[in-house]
Design an enzyme around this catalytic site. Structure first.
Site: not given
Ligand code: UD1
Length: 428
Positions: A22-23, A123, A128, A314, A406
């Site tokens: 998925k990711n 979320c 996030r 995850d 999903r």
């Molecule tokens: C992706 C994965 C999700 C997985 C996560 C962590 C996809 C579609 N989803 O989510 O399944 O659980 O990586 O491995 O690939 N953060 C900020 N600001 C930002 C972006 C992130 O503060 O702009 C924080 C988030 O709140 C979180 C951390 O950084 O605490 C890591 O999040 P991130 O790696 O960005 O997760 P996703 O990319 O949303």
């Protein structure tokens, strides 16, 4: 809405194939926006989130062929032609169901110079935000305004410009978004402290097949030289390491012996290490993984989530469920998301002994759980509750399985194929 009925206690056996990730599929579908012709993706899993991404690309004016039907079924394929894109926008009703919609922002800015993307809301598993994405794109010259809950984004007249970017926190979709913006930007972009998740590398490799110049793939520093145009390409989506880990946990908890086919074991090194430490017998042969376990024979293991190559957040919920039935006490620490223990309250209904202290869960194994009705709160929590139900005595129900659909390709059918007593019914 569907719910699952599960009769616990049946050992699992046979073999099961892991679907595409998925990711990886999500950013890969967004990457189609960058190409001047169709992008063909194979090994596409059948998932609610990918249908949402397909709808989003279709809404923008793309030609989207997702899961084309063929005699006796459908192909696990997506053919995405975004060359006729007319509306560079991601509306709220699509973004609200899937945060990963934000992945279209970088590609839209790079290829069309503008985008209107609804701001992802809070979320279930934490705040996030996408502030890190926006800051990095701003360093490349993008400007943002907020209007009616939408981010209005615009690239400078000459297009995005390469920049030297350092993420203060490792962000998976942030790295992907900026990488996709950089491949068509003017000059060189360096992304420091980049996410090293295999799904980022899979996306990078597809971009290279489209003509992008990306150095440092698999590392935490990506160096991207912008090119003028990306062309059609074909790419097979990598196998889903989280699905593989979830199936592994199912066999480990229910007991039995089964073979998981098609997983990439290198991507799972730390996860497999933890399963072995807990007493699950694993044997790799010709790329297949045979897993064997006896219920009640697992022992407690501590786990702390961290970015790749660490233990994936995850897999935290599924591993916690497993520890709920192990011998001894384990400490599970969640370092990525601040609110990712919602499965704990539901697990307690099955008799699990879990104490939460901030980002840490202390899990005292109780041997056998006992079945109960449960409600899924998010994607991985759904999987965790199903695993617990498989290992429990008696009957369980898991409602709100749309979360499961999903992100898992018919997990209930795969488990049933291994001998689990699980069925799906309409929940009125
Ligand atoms: C992706 C994965 C999700 C997985 C996560 C962590 C996809 C579609 N989803 O989510 O399944 O659980 O990586 O491995 O690939 N953060 C900020 N600001 C930002 C972006 C992130 O503060 O702009 C924080 C988030 O709140 C979180 C951390 O950084 O605490 C890591 O999040 P991130 O790696 O960005 O997760 P996703 O990319 O949303």
């Amino acid at each position: 809405m569907d719910k699952l009925l599960i009769e616990g206690g049946a050992p699992l056996s046979g073999s099961v194939r892991v679907s595409g990730a998925k990711n990886a599929a999500l950013p890969l579908m967004a990457a189609a926006i960058l190409a001047d012709g169709p992008l063909t993706l194979t090994n596409i899993p059948r998932l609610g989130d990918l249908r949402t991404m397909g709808r989003l690309l279709g809404h923008m004016g793309g030609r989207v062929g997702l899961y084309p039907e063929e005699a006796g079924g459908y192909r696990e394929e997506a053919v995405l032609d975004m060359s006729g894109l007319a509306r560079p926008e991601a509306p709220h009703d699509l973004v609200k169901t899937m945060r990963a919609s934000a992945l279209v922002l970088g590609p839209l800015l790079a290829r069309h110079g503008q985008a209107r993307v609804s701001l992802p809301g809070g979320c279930a598993i934490g705040v996030r935000p996408i502030d890190l994405h926006l800051r990095a794109l701003a360093a490349m010259g993008a400007e943002f305004d907020l209007s009616g809950g939408d981010i209005m984004a615009r690239a400078p007249r000459g297009g995005l410009a390469g920049a030297d970017i350092r993420f203060e926190t490792v962000t998976v979709t942030g790295t992907e978004n900026v990488m996709m913006a950089a491949v068509l930007a003017k000059g060189r972009t360096i992304i420091r402290n980049a996410a090293r998740e295999p799904e980022v590398s899979d996306t990078a490799r597809a971009l290279v097949a489209m003509g992008a110049k990306i150095g440092g793939i698999d590392g935490d520093e990506l160096s991207i030289e912008g090119v003028d145009v990306l062309r059609s390409a074909s790419h097979a989506v990598m196998p889903d390491r989280i699905e593989a880990g979830t199936l592994l946990a199912a066999v480990a908890m229910a007991g039995g012996k089964a073979t998981i086919r098609g997983a990439r074991l290198n991507d799972l090194a730390v996860v497999l290490g933890k399963f072995t430490e807990a007493g699950v017998l694993l044997r790799a042969q010709n790329g297949d993984l045979t897993v064997e376990s006896e219920p009640g024979a697992l022992s407690a293991v501590n786990v702390s989530t961290s970015p790749y190559p660490g233990f994936p957040t995850d897999m935290q919920a599924q591993f916690l469920a497993m520890m709920a039935t192990a011998r001894g006490a384990s400490i599970i620490t969640e370092t990525i998301f601040e609110n990712r223990f919602m499965h704990v309250a539901e697990l307690r209904r099955l008799g699990a002994d879990v104490t939460l202290e901030g980002r840490t869960a202390v899990v005292k194994g109780v041997g056998r759980l006992s079945g109960a009705p449960m409600t899924a709160s998010d994607l991985r929590a759904s999987a965790c509750l199903i695993l617990a139900a498989l290992a429990a005595t008696g009957s369980s129900e898991v409602s709100r399985v749309y979360h499961l659909d999903r992100g898992y390709d018919r997990l209930d059918l795969k488990l049933a194929g291994l001998g689990a007593r699980i069925s799906r019914v309409k929940d009125d």
